[in-house]
Structure formats: structure tokens, C-alpha cells
Design a protein around this motif. Structure first.
Motif, short mmCIF file in Angstrom:
data_model
loop_
_atom_site.label_atom_id
_atom_site.label_comp_id
_atom_site.label_asym_id
_atom_site.label_seq_id
_atom_site.Cartn_x
_atom_site.Cartn_y
_atom_site.Cartn_z
N LYS A 232 0.87 -1.17 0.00
CA LYS A 232 0.00 0.00 0.00
C LYS A 232 0.90 1.22 0.00
O LYS A 232 2.00 1.18 0.56
N VAL A 233 0.43 2.31 -0.61
CA VAL A 233 1.26 3.50 -0.67
C VAL A 233 0.59 4.65 0.08
O VAL A 233 -0.59 4.92 -0.10
N LEU A 234 1.39 5.29 0.94
CA LEU A 234 0.92 6.46 1.69
C LEU A 234 1.78 7.65 1.31
O LEU A 234 3.01 7.56 1.35
N ALA A 235 1.14 8.75 0.91
CA ALA A 235 1.88 9.98 0.60
C ALA A 235 1.93 10.87 1.84
O ALA A 235 0.91 11.12 2.47
N GLU A 236 3.14 11.36 2.17
CA GLU A 236 3.32 12.23 3.33
C GLU A 236 3.28 13.70 2.93
O GLU A 236 3.61 14.03 1.79
N GLY A 237 2.91 14.54 3.85
CA GLY A 237 3.03 15.99 3.63
C GLY A 237 2.04 16.54 2.63
O GLY A 237 2.33 17.49 1.91
N VAL A 238 0.84 15.96 2.58
CA VAL A 238 -0.19 16.43 1.64
C VAL A 238 -0.90 17.65 2.23
O VAL A 238 -1.45 17.58 3.32
N GLU A 239 -0.82 18.75 1.50
CA GLU A 239 -1.36 20.01 2.03
C GLU A 239 -2.47 20.61 1.19
O GLU A 239 -3.18 21.51 1.65
N THR A 240 -2.62 20.18 -0.07
CA THR A 240 -3.59 20.85 -0.94
C THR A 240 -4.56 19.88 -1.62
O THR A 240 -4.28 18.70 -1.79
N GLU A 241 -5.66 20.47 -2.04
CA GLU A 241 -6.69 19.76 -2.79
C GLU A 241 -6.12 19.18 -4.10
O GLU A 241 -6.42 18.05 -4.48
#
Ligand code: C2E
Ligand code: CA
Ligand code: CA
Ligand code: CA
Length: 277
Positions: A232-241
Motif C-alpha cells: 500500500k502507498v501512503l503519501a506524506e506531507g499532503v497540504e492541498t486539494e
């Protein structure tokens, strides 16, 4: 030239003295912090991208010193690593997260998973599997809801045994994530040998999406290849739409970031989960 050399040496030795003094000071403060319960865990939501639901949290250390104020983990974790104090701190983190997780289950909070960072020191020294077992037993937190985050360098440092240790952790029932992917050796072929569940793409690759075309392609390639390895992949540091939209298009599974929430004190995290459930 001789004078010049001495000058440079003097410059460097002064510099080192300041750094060393700061380090000693920090070490003493940190020992007291552990004894005085100045360390806290904050919880940052992990979100399922398809449903927008919070599925768990990463536990992150916070140090609030009554005089020095807030000291960020990037400053004190390296010192704790070098002095070996991370062994005690790391065990405290594990125990505290599992205690809190168990309390949330007892209260009926619909949180599935708690992720805890494991330093390479914890991985290198002592018997991490024995510690895990004891903590899970003592707290009653189900192993299936615990996920340990390891860095590539931790795995590299004990390469020969790493596979065996990870397998032992897996046998206990805990999940395993590779943290900060892309900042270290970053060989997917190499990752294939380890029994992992989740790959966390470092926020360095997410921050400049969607403006940066290279980062978009790198992120998309990591997601595609991780899926081939059934991670599974998790993206870190997501701040925007826009970042969410991009990640949705590329099939990324999960995210963490200020877009949903920064790390929160336990009560605030529980309130957020209840509000969004
Ligand atoms: P990490 O494991 O990569 O944790 C993610 C860091 O990114 C956290 O910083 C988090 O607050 C921050 N972050 C989350 N979302 C966003 C976002 O949308 N934008 C930006 N700019 N930043 C975001 P934090 O809490 O300061 O932790 C820094 C590092 O300290 C962690 O990086 C981890 O390596 C280490 N750390 C924290 N807690 C522990 C712990 O209990 N044990 C160990 N061994 N290391 C820890
Ligand atoms: Ca982490
Ligand atoms: Ca990370
Ligand atoms: Ca990081």
C-alpha cells in the motif's frame, strides 16, 4: 599557510565546542524530560484517499519543556539516538501509543491503526521483538492494529538479519511500513526482499506537486512500482486539494498531511475522528 591552517583549525574547534556543549546540555535536559514526563505523543491522521475517511494515526513525539519551550523531534531524536537514550524513549513511545490505542478501542472510537516510528538504534540494539511482545501483552492493544515505521537506513545497517527480524515482527501480527521512501537508497528491487505492508513516500516528493513535473512522475512511478510489489502507498506531507486529486488519479492509497490535520493531542485527535466518522 601554516597560520592559515591553524586559523581554520581554531575556527572549527570553537564551532565543535559549541555544538558539543549544546549536545551535552540537550542530553541532560532529555534525561530529565523522560523522568519528568515532559514527553507527549501527538497523533496525525492517516486518511484513505478513496473514501476520505481517517483509518488511523501516526504517533509523533512532542517535547514541551517548561523553560525552553517546544523542542522539535528533529532536534532531540538525533541526540537521543547517539546517546542511546532512544532505547528508553522508544519503548515509552511504543507503550504509550498502545496504551492510548487500547483506551480508544475501549471507548468505542472507530480507529483501526496506530503507526509508531522505530529508530535504527532500536532496530540495531536489544531485542525489539521481545519488547514488542511485552508491550502488546501489557497493554492489550491488538498487534494487528499496530504498524511500525522503519527507515531504509535501519534496514541497510542490519541487512543480513533485517529480513529475519521483520519476519519475526510480522509473526507477532504487526504491520510494517518503510518510512521516508525516496530519501535513502530507494531501491525497490531491494525492498522486495523485506516483508513490508506500506511504503510511505517522503514529503519532499509531494510538496511541489502539481507544479513540478519531475516530482509528479517520480511519485507516479513509485506508486506504480510499489503496487507491483503489493505494497500500500501512503503519501506524506499532503497540504492541498490539487495534491489529493493527483494522488487519487495515480492510485495512491493513503495520505497524511496538514490538508486533513497536523498531529494533535490525543483528545483532539479523538474528537476529529468522531466528527468525521
Ligand atoms: P516523520 O516520521 O517523517 O514524520 C512526519 C513529519 O512531517 C512530522 O514532523 C509531521 O508533523 C510532519 N508533517 C506532517 N504533515 C505535514 C505536512 O502536510 N506538511 C509539512 N510540511 N509537514 C508535515 P515531526 O512531528 O516534527 O517529526 C519529525 C521527525 O521526527 C519524524 O519524521 C520522525 O523521523 C521523528 N520522530 C517523531 N516522533 C518519533 C518517535 O516517536 N520515534 C522516533 N524514532 N522518531 C520520531
Ligand atoms: Ca514516520
Ligand atoms: Ca516519514
Ligand atoms: Ca520525514
Amino acid at each position: 599557510a601554516k597560520d592559515e591552517g591553524r586559523g581554520i583549525f581554531k575556527y572549527f574547534s570553537d564551532d565543535l565546542t559549541i555544538a558539543a556543549r549544546r549536545r551535552l546540555n540537550l542530553e541532560a535536559l532529555l534525561r530529565r524530560a523522560l523522568a519528568n514526563q515532559e514527553l507527549k505523543l501527538y497523533y496525525q491522521p492517516q486518511v484513505d484517499i478513496a473514501s476520505g475517511r481517517i483509518i488511523g494515526a501516526e504517533a509523533l513525539l512532542r517535547w514541551q519543556h517548561e523553560v525552553e519551550g517546544f523542542i522539535p523531534p528533529d532536534q532531540f531524536i538525533p541526540v537521543a539516538e547517539e546517546t542511546g537514550l532512544i532505547a528508553e524513549i522508544g519503548e515509552w513511545v511504543l507503550r504509550e501509543a498502545c496504551r492510548q490505542g487500547h483506551a480508544w478501542i475501549a471507548a468505542g472510537l472507530p480507529v483501526l491503526k496506530l503507526a509508531v516510528n522505530l529508530s535504527s538504534h532500536q532496530f540495531r540494539h536489544g531485542d525489539i521483538c521481545a519488547t514488542l511482545k511485552t508491550v502488546l501483552q501489557d497493554t492489550g492493544f491488538p498487534a494487528q492494529r499496530l504498524e511500525l515505521e522503519l527507515t531504509e537506513s535501519a534496514l541497510m545497517e542490519r541487512e543480513a538479519e533485517a529480513v529475519l527480524i521483520l519476519q519475526k515482527m510480522r509473526d507477532l501480527g504487526v504491520g510494517l511500513a518503510i518510512d521516508d521512501f525516496g530519501t535513502g537508497y530507494s531501491s525497490l528491487a531491494y525492498l522486495k526482499r523485506f516483508p513490508l505492508d506500506v511504503l510511505k513516500i517522503d514529503k519532499a516528493f509531494i510538496t511541489d506537486i502539481p507544479q513540478n513535473e519531475d516530482d509528479k512522475e517520480i511519485a507516479a512511478a513509485i506508486i506504480a512500482m510499489a503496487h507491483i510489489l503489493r505494497l500500500k502507498v501512503l503519501a506524506e506531507g499532503v497540504e492541498t486539494e490539487e495534491q489529493i486529486a493527483f494522488l487519487q488519479r495515480t492510485g495512491c492509497d493513503l495520505y497524511q498531511g496538514y490538508y486533513m490535520s497536523p498531529a494533535l493531542p490525543a483528545t483532539d485527535f479523538a474528537a476529529l475522528v468522531q466528527r468525521t466518522a
